[in-house]
Write an enzyme that holds these catalytic residues in place. Sequence first.
Site, short mmCIF file in Angstrom:
data_model
loop_
_atom_site.label_atom_id
_atom_site.label_comp_id
_atom_site.label_asym_id
_atom_site.label_seq_id
_atom_site.Cartn_x
_atom_site.Cartn_y
_atom_site.Cartn_z
N HIS A 140 71.70 80.23 30.11
CA HIS A 140 73.05 80.28 29.58
C HIS A 140 73.55 81.71 29.57
O HIS A 140 72.81 82.65 29.90
CB HIS A 140 73.13 79.64 28.18
CG HIS A 140 72.32 80.30 27.12
ND1 HIS A 140 72.54 81.59 26.68
CD2 HIS A 140 71.28 79.83 26.37
CE1 HIS A 140 71.69 81.90 25.72
NE2 HIS A 140 70.90 80.86 25.52
N CYS A 163 65.53 80.89 25.41
CA CYS A 163 66.33 80.60 26.61
C CYS A 163 66.40 81.83 27.51
O CYS A 163 65.97 82.92 27.14
CB CYS A 163 67.73 80.16 26.21
SG CYS A 163 67.77 78.58 25.31
#
Length: 445
Positions: free
Chosen positions: A392, A419
């Site tokens: 992301h 992430c």
Amino acid sequence: MEYWGATQLLTDSGLPNYTLGEERFKNKSKDAENTLSASDMAIIISHLLKKYPQVLNTTKVVKSSFVDGKTITPMQNWNWMLKGLSQYDPNYPVDGLKTGTTDAAGACFASTMKKNGRRLVTVVMGAQHASGEDPSRFIQTKKLLKYIFDNYSSKKIKQGFSFASVRRVKVINGKEKSAPVYVKEPTVIWLPKEQQLSDLKVKFSKKEIHAPQISGKTVGRYYLINKPVLNSNKDIAIKATVHQDIKQANLLVRIWNRLFNHQQSSSKKANSSVATAQKDKNFRPYQDPKDLVKAGSWDKKSESKKHPNLTKVKDLWLRVSLKGNRTYIMSGKKPIYTMLSTGGVYHKNKSDTPTGTYHIQPERGDSFYNHKLNEGAKYYVSWKDHGVYLFHSVPTKSDGSIDKKEAKKLGKSQGSHGCIRLSIPDSKWLATTVPVGTKVVIKNN
């Protein structure tokens, strides 16, 4: 509920978009419906039961009647595992929670029950639904619960328990240089049957605590390593306290400590800055391209050249170097595009980002916000645990603006909760074009 990680919520009933009539979402197809993973459902259930536990007073009702004037309408609960109904089993005394069936989802059932002081939740999706009398969803739920009870048991951690690996914590400005810490409140956790409390790997939330501290107050948290919390890469946390007041050292000692520590930290910072840059470079498996932008450039493409068309790349896969702070688009053995990236923070030389081989999953979107972490991002695509581990953008704040302090880490240092962060343009391109099933290899180097 998007804060909790839900993938797509259109209707509060769970039925398709067309059931909203004139209020339906015009930018969605008429057959579009809520899209949630089992993990998403468990998160919503967790919030529901914590905030509105009284809902169980309704979900456990087997039969009742609705009276409207002279009209009486009998009702029977569709949860057939309740006592008195066809799928009841005294070994699994569920008191909720919800059934649901659509053409896309199949027969679904979220069950909940209390066992040894803890509430258990199971989620079954896509069970067989041959007819309105098909009990498949409940049969599968019993199998899940049986697996839990056959392989796991609840272990009680008593108040005042001391973990062997974290007996004492360093104290800053205290009369004593360290202090013993203990579990603040009794708690119950589920562990594999063969695992004992003495086998648990534990780390403490702080490297040090500051004097003064009051006995009985929370001074930090134990984290049970490799025991993850739902929808988070963080481990199970247990509050810690001290049993005796921790008093401050006298003023002269505190002044001396402050001066000494400041000089020491300044020296370390100066010596490490150059070494870190060289170290990160050494960790990269491929040399940076000449057109790579400066580290920290979160609002630009990582390379000046056009993003490659991933549908035409031969032998496409992604390679992530966590310590090198780079993500590579690979064609066979050759990197064809290099992106600045930021992976998970390291604790005792282990990253919060899991290493190994994974694959791009269907979950993707334009933005999300995790209320629990007070952090969101733009443009994401999942590569592990269906919405938990993502590629992301650099982080966003609650108002949707970029967290520039965190964004400056891009390509320089680790900083995520697990992430892989990318620049805004890179994340948008990857999230919208990378094919499902694309291999993702994540390594420290």
